[in-house]
Design a protein around this motif. Structure first.
Motif, PDB file in Angstrom:
ATOM      1  N   ILE A 587       0.944  -1.257   0.053  1.00 52.78           N
ATOM      2  CA  ILE A 587      -0.189   0.083   0.050  1.00 52.78           C
ATOM      3  C   ILE A 587       0.878   1.379  -0.050  1.00 52.78           C
ATOM      4  CG2 ILE A 587      -1.830  -1.174   1.308  1.00 52.78           C
ATOM      5  CD1 ILE A 587      -1.054   0.454   3.783  1.00 52.78           C
ATOM      6  N   GLU A 588       0.139   2.282  -0.329  1.00 46.96           N
ATOM      7  CA  GLU A 588       1.133   3.637  -0.268  1.00 46.96           C
ATOM      8  C   GLU A 588       1.173   4.165   0.986  1.00 46.96           C
ATOM      9  OE1 GLU A 588       2.424   5.506  -2.466  1.00 46.96           O
ATOM     10  OE2 GLU A 588       2.127   4.012  -4.369  1.00 46.96           O
ATOM     11  N   TRP A 589       2.162   4.517   1.655  1.00 50.23           N
ATOM     12  CA  TRP A 589       2.422   5.478   2.869  1.00 50.23           C
ATOM     13  C   TRP A 589       3.279   6.243   2.965  1.00 50.23           C
ATOM     14  CZ3 TRP A 589       0.467   1.980   7.445  1.00 50.23           C
ATOM     15  CH2 TRP A 589       0.900   2.729   8.563  1.00 50.23           C
ATOM     16  N   ALA A 590       2.949   7.613   2.801  1.00 51.43           N
ATOM     17  CA  ALA A 590       3.834   8.718   2.626  1.00 51.43           C
ATOM     18  C   ALA A 590       5.030   8.508   1.655  1.00 51.43           C
ATOM     19  CB  ALA A 590       4.500   8.704   4.251  1.00 51.43           C
ATOM     20  N   ASP A 591       4.598   8.103   0.428  1.00 51.22           N
ATOM     21  CA  ASP A 591       5.124   8.182  -0.774  1.00 51.22           C
ATOM     22  C   ASP A 591       6.153   6.919  -0.869  1.00 51.22           C
ATOM     23  OD1 ASP A 591       4.152  10.565  -1.665  1.00 51.22           O
ATOM     24  OD2 ASP A 591       5.653  11.947  -0.855  1.00 51.22           O
ATOM     25  N   ARG A 592       5.673   6.033   0.057  1.00 54.76           N
ATOM     26  CA  ARG A 592       6.603   4.718   0.078  1.00 54.76           C
ATOM     27  C   ARG A 592       5.627   3.479  -0.022  1.00 54.76           C
ATOM     28  NH1 ARG A 592      11.782   5.137   1.956  1.00 54.76           N
ATOM     29  NH2 ARG A 592      12.438   7.303   2.895  1.00 54.76           N
ATOM     30  N   LYS A 593       6.310   2.463  -0.449  1.00 56.43           N
ATOM     31  CA  LYS A 593       5.339   1.376  -0.567  1.00 56.43           C
ATOM     32  C   LYS A 593       5.567   0.357   0.824  1.00 56.43           C
ATOM     33  CE  LYS A 593       3.902   1.095  -4.755  1.00 56.43           C
ATOM     34  NZ  LYS A 593       2.349   1.107  -4.992  1.00 56.43           N
ATOM     35  N   VAL A 594       4.543  -0.080   1.625  1.00 61.21           N
ATOM     36  CA  VAL A 594       4.573  -0.697   2.512  1.00 61.21           C
ATOM     37  C   VAL A 594       3.663  -1.820   2.614  1.00 61.21           C
ATOM     38  CG1 VAL A 594       3.776  -0.608   5.087  1.00 61.21           C
ATOM     39  CG2 VAL A 594       4.894   1.486   4.145  1.00 61.21           C
ATOM     40  N   GLN A 595       4.291  -3.075   3.207  1.00 65.44           N
ATOM     41  CA  GLN A 595       3.537  -4.314   3.272  1.00 65.44           C
ATOM     42  C   GLN A 595       3.784  -5.105   4.604  1.00 65.44           C
ATOM     43  OE1 GLN A 595       4.654  -6.801  -0.288  1.00 65.44           O
ATOM     44  NE2 GLN A 595       2.951  -8.164  -0.108  1.00 65.44           N
ATOM     45  N   PHE A 596       4.542  -4.491   5.634  1.00 61.78           N
ATOM     46  CA  PHE A 596       4.742  -4.950   6.556  1.00 61.78           C
ATOM     47  C   PHE A 596       4.452  -3.844   7.794  1.00 61.78           C
ATOM     48  CE2 PHE A 596       7.257  -5.855  10.409  1.00 61.78           C
ATOM     49  CZ  PHE A 596       7.123  -7.281  10.676  1.00 61.78           C
ATOM     50  N   VAL A 597       3.724  -4.084   8.807  1.00 61.96           N
ATOM     51  CA  VAL A 597       3.194  -2.711   9.645  1.00 61.96           C
ATOM     52  C   VAL A 597       3.168  -3.347  10.936  1.00 61.96           C
ATOM     53  CG1 VAL A 597       1.494  -1.164  10.188  1.00 61.96           C
ATOM     54  CG2 VAL A 597       1.825  -1.924   7.938  1.00 61.96           C
ATOM     55  N   CYS A 598       3.984  -2.492  11.714  1.00 61.57           N
ATOM     56  CA  CYS A 598       4.087  -3.143  13.264  1.00 61.57           C
ATOM     57  C   CYS A 598       3.517  -1.639  14.212  1.00 61.57           C
ATOM     58  CB  CYS A 598       5.777  -3.569  13.536  1.00 61.57           C
ATOM     59  SG  CYS A 598       5.871  -3.819  15.442  1.00 61.57           S
ATOM     60  N   LEU A 599       2.367  -2.017  14.672  1.00 63.17           N
ATOM     61  CA  LEU A 599       1.962  -1.061  15.628  1.00 63.17           C
ATOM     62  C   LEU A 599       2.521  -1.148  16.907  1.00 63.17           C
ATOM     63  CD1 LEU A 599      -0.286   1.172  16.231  1.00 63.17           C
ATOM     64  CD2 LEU A 599      -1.739  -0.492  17.106  1.00 63.17           C
ATOM     65  N   LEU A 600       3.430   0.067  17.451  1.00 61.19           N
ATOM     66  CA  LEU A 600       4.118  -0.108  18.855  1.00 61.19           C
ATOM     67  C   LEU A 600       3.228   0.475  19.727  1.00 61.19           C
ATOM     68  CD1 LEU A 600       6.691  -0.063  20.464  1.00 61.19           C
ATOM     69  CD2 LEU A 600       7.395   1.816  19.169  1.00 61.19           C
ATOM     70  N   ASN A 601       2.991  -0.134  20.982  1.00 63.34           N
ATOM     71  CA  ASN A 601       2.389   0.549  22.040  1.00 63.34           C
ATOM     72  C   ASN A 601       3.221   0.355  23.302  1.00 63.34           C
ATOM     73  OD1 ASN A 601      -0.517   1.641  21.386  1.00 63.34           O
ATOM     74  ND2 ASN A 601      -0.475  -0.391  20.523  1.00 63.34           N
ATOM     75  N   VAL A 602       3.332   1.505  23.885  1.00 64.08           N
ATOM     76  CA  VAL A 602       4.471   1.725  25.163  1.00 64.08           C
ATOM     77  C   VAL A 602       3.565   1.982  26.393  1.00 64.08           C
ATOM     78  CG1 VAL A 602       6.313   2.845  26.354  1.00 64.08           C
ATOM     79  CG2 VAL A 602       6.402   2.680  23.701  1.00 64.08           C
ATOM     80  N   GLU A 603       3.766   1.358  27.664  1.00 67.14           N
ATOM     81  CA  GLU A 603       3.025   1.554  28.724  1.00 67.14           C
ATOM     82  C   GLU A 603       3.351   2.797  29.163  1.00 67.14           C
ATOM     83  OE1 GLU A 603       3.455  -0.016  33.325  1.00 67.14           O
ATOM     84  OE2 GLU A 603       4.392  -1.226  31.742  1.00 67.14           O
ATOM     85  N   LYS A 604       2.177   3.394  29.713  1.00 69.86           N
ATOM     86  CA  LYS A 604       2.067   4.777  30.286  1.00 69.86           C
ATOM     87  C   LYS A 604       2.858   4.784  31.522  1.00 69.86           C
ATOM     88  CE  LYS A 604      -2.596   4.860  30.304  1.00 69.86           C
ATOM     89  NZ  LYS A 604      -3.697   5.463  30.519  1.00 69.86           N
ATOM     90  N   ASN A 605       3.662   5.611  31.677  1.00 70.44           N
ATOM     91  CA  ASN A 605       4.460   5.947  32.947  1.00 70.44           C
ATOM     92  C   ASN A 605       5.395   4.841  33.242  1.00 70.44           C
ATOM     93  OD1 ASN A 605       3.000   8.503  33.243  1.00 70.44           O
ATOM     94  ND2 ASN A 605       1.304   7.337  34.278  1.00 70.44           N
TER      95      ASN A 605
END
Length: 648
Positions: A587-605
């Motif tokens: 898919i298009e993602w900011a003028d780049r092709k992307v096929q591997f997506v990793c959502l990063l979530n960091v614990e609060k505090n």
């Protein structure tokens, strides 16, 4: 030979291993069949030059050079042809750059029909491109104004036009820094190589005489700006008076240096620069100067930077510490280095100057934790001064932060603490002995003190405080509250701070968090899919998804190599976790092709050390073959086995 075929050659020449047709296709945004056709054309060209592109079944394409001298002669001819011929742009990015250059260099209006014919696209395609062109020009406060019957013409101040020209007039990606864009400048400015060499030498001489230290990149940029000034002056264009206080600039050393440079350039090129041009050069020097090399890190910070910049630096580093707990906010070298960078960076923003960071992609890919910390620092800067800086500047902040992270790793010393106790020296000593017995080489107790002397603790040498009394003061280091007689819970609380349980790499990628071969077709679809999953496993705020988009606005999280690592702009979850999604098609993602997506979530505090997780992400981002294998994985077993082999 067109740009795409040159790009294939460049990719194969720059790779130390064969590249598959799929890899080349992804990099050039074309089909594998197009790559095969292009390679046939290249091989026809190379037939007489002692080289060929060899296809190895199951491995990929590799450039084989049998006669290096013949091949170098071919490359030399190719480079000369590229300089002498204005090739028609063949990719969307090239087309945008071409259109921007056309408007920047044109003194007249340009009709859309004529421009569409010139670049061999339809008028409707050109109109779509123009939306992006207008956005990019708008960052320089430039606009395209329509004149009925005549077409579009560039509008904006001469100063802003020049800033834009310095970025878009030259194909910087094609050249190495050593060339200083001289070949292109010769054509653009209608100056001989000898004249350009003279200007370069006198520029270096003036900087040396006046003891002004610039980075190599900054000198190159200044040189290009001076030549652009010459070109525009000889065409009858001059910078209008700028709004900033010119008299205040005239009092600075940089104005004197700029005046001397301009006098020498006038003599060398037989041209007369208006006085306002001296102001402009001074602004550029104000935006690029460095501290002299003989400065000692051990100098008092107050003698190196003013109080306001020092306070701003500390606020930025405190914001970074609150978010990432890196333990670097008291690093003197970092404070001085970052503070010295901030002054010219703020000058650049004040005068509307942009700066290109040629290391941007490398920093984003190789130091993702430092880059994210740079974004937090930039947000703190914006909060304090309403100064919004782009990812090029963020990457420079990241360099300073990354160096401090590496220094802390290298130190590898035990944590240092102070003990605060209100019930007497005896109980403080008892706490000290218990800690030293329990933690041995992990903790070094610097000393003990009473509560009323807490401000006398040497915070710059202390990692944290252990206190048997509540501490209400806002201190620059963490405080761990314990009982006067240390129990197991107290020791566990201290241990949680000074050490962490080493995670297995598989802990970061549990099966429930991995979604393979998804039929999602846009960035929006992917983000919402991953955000919905995060909401299903954690109690998240309603604006959680919007916070991910806010982070994307600061700097896109697509890193190249088909991967994106989106995340909310601030920690939102009750634990740290990664969620992976691979896609059936890019898919298009900011003028780049992307096929591997990793959502990063960091614990609060969270006080946990995230460096290992970022190290793993960095390894994945930079391993093209690994990414391709992960994208092709059809089962979780195949996915996790590929991840495990990465560490072997």
């Amino acid at each position: 030979m067109d740009d795409r075929i040159e790009a294939i050659l460049r990719e194969l020449m720059g790779s130390n291993h064969p590249l598959t047709g799929k890899q080349l296709a992804n990099r050039l945004d074309v089909s594998s069949r197009t790559i095969r056709d292009d390679i046939k054309v290249i091989n026809d060209e190379l037939n007489d030059y002692g080289a060929a592109i060899i296809s190895k079944r199951g491995v990929g394409y590799e450039l084989s050079i049998d006669e290096p001298k013949l091949f170098r002669a071919y490359l030399n001819n190719l480079t000369q042809d590229a300089e002498q011929q204005a090739t028609v742009p063949t990719t969307p990015d090239n087309r945008l750059a071409y259109v921007i250059r056309r408007f920047l260099l044109s003194e007249d209006s340009i009709k859309l029909d004529d421009l569409a014919d010139e670049i061999h696209v339809s008028k409707s395609t050109l109109q779509v491109d123009l939306k992006e062109v207008k956005q990019r020009l708008n960052t320089y406060s430039l606009a395209l104004v329509s004149r009925p019957g005549y077409g579009l013409k560039l509008s904006g101040s001469e100063l802003n036009r020049r800033f834009a020209m310095s970025e878009y007039l030259f194909d910087r990606e094609r050249l190495t820094p050593d060339l200083m864009w001289l070949d292109q400048l010769t054509t653009v400015a209608d100056l001989s190589q000898e004249e350009l060499d003279n200007v370069w030498e006198l520029l270096l001489e003036q900087l040396r005489i006046n003891q002004v230290t610039l980075s190599d990149i900054a000198i190159n940029n200044l040189f290009v700006h001076i030549i652009i000034a010459y070109k525009r002056i000889t065409e009858g264009h001059h910078i209008a008076l700028i709004d900033q206080d010119i008299e205040s600039i005239k009092t600075k050393k940089e104005y004197t240096v700029a005046h001397n440079i301009v006098k020498q350039v006038e003599k060398a090129l037989d041209v007369s620069f208006p006085k306002i041009e001296v102001i402009y050069i001074a602004i550029h020097l104000l935006g690029t100067k460095l501290v002299s090399e003989d400065r000692s890190i051990n100098q008092e910070i107050e003698t190196v930077m003013d109080e306001g910049i020092h306070a701003l630096t500390l606020k930025m580093l405190n914001a970074v510490e609150e978010r990432f707990s890196l333990g670097i906010q008291n690093d003197r070298e970092l404070i001085i280095g970052l503070g010295l960078h901030l002054k010219p960076a703020i000058n650049r923003y004040t005068f509307g100057m942009t700066i290109r960071n040629p290391m941007l992609e490398d920093i984003k890919n190789n130091y993702p934790l430092a880059f994210e910390a740079g974004i937090i620092a930039a947000m703190a800067l914006n909060e304090q001064l309403n100064v919004s800086i782009d990812e090029n500047e963020v990457a420079y902040l990241a360099l300073h932060i990354g160096a401090a992270i590496e220094r802390k790793k290298a130190a590898n010393r035990p944590k240092q603490c102070y003990i605060v106790c209100a019930s007497g020296v005896g109980s403080a000593q008892l706490i000290k002995y218990r800690i030293e017995a329990a933690f041995r080489s992990q903790i070094h107790v610097l000393g003990t003190t009473e509560y009323y002397k807490i401000k006398d603790i040497p915070f710059e040498e202390t990692d944290f405080i252990i206190s048997s009394v509540p501490v209400k003061e806002d201190l620059p280091i963490p405080v761990i509250e314990v009982n006067a007689i240390l129990g197991q819970k107290d020791l566990a609380r201290i241990e949680q701070y000074v050490s962490f349980e080493e995670k297995s790499i598989t802990d970061y990628f549990p099966e429930a968090n991995v979604f393979l071969n998804q039929k999602l077709t846009s960035k929006k679809d992917v983000i919402e899919f991953l955000a919905d999953y995060a909401k299903s496993v954690d109690d998240l705020a309603e604006d959680y998804t919007q916070l991910i988009y806010e982070r994307e606005k600061i700097a896109p999280t697509a890193y190249g190599n088909m991967i994106a690592v989106p995340h909310p702009i601030s920690p939102q979850t009750s634990k740290t976790f990664l969620t992976v999604c691979t896609l059936e098609k890019p898919i298009e993602w900011a003028d780049r092709k992307v096929q591997f997506v990793c959502l990063l979530n960091v614990e609060k505090n969270s006080q946990e050390d995230l460096q290992e997780m970022y190290r793993i992400l960095s390894r994945i981002v930079n391993d093209e073959q690994l990414i391709q294998k992960l994208i092709k994985s059809k089962t979780y077993h195949a996915f996790i086995q590929t991840i495990l082999r990465m560490e072997q």
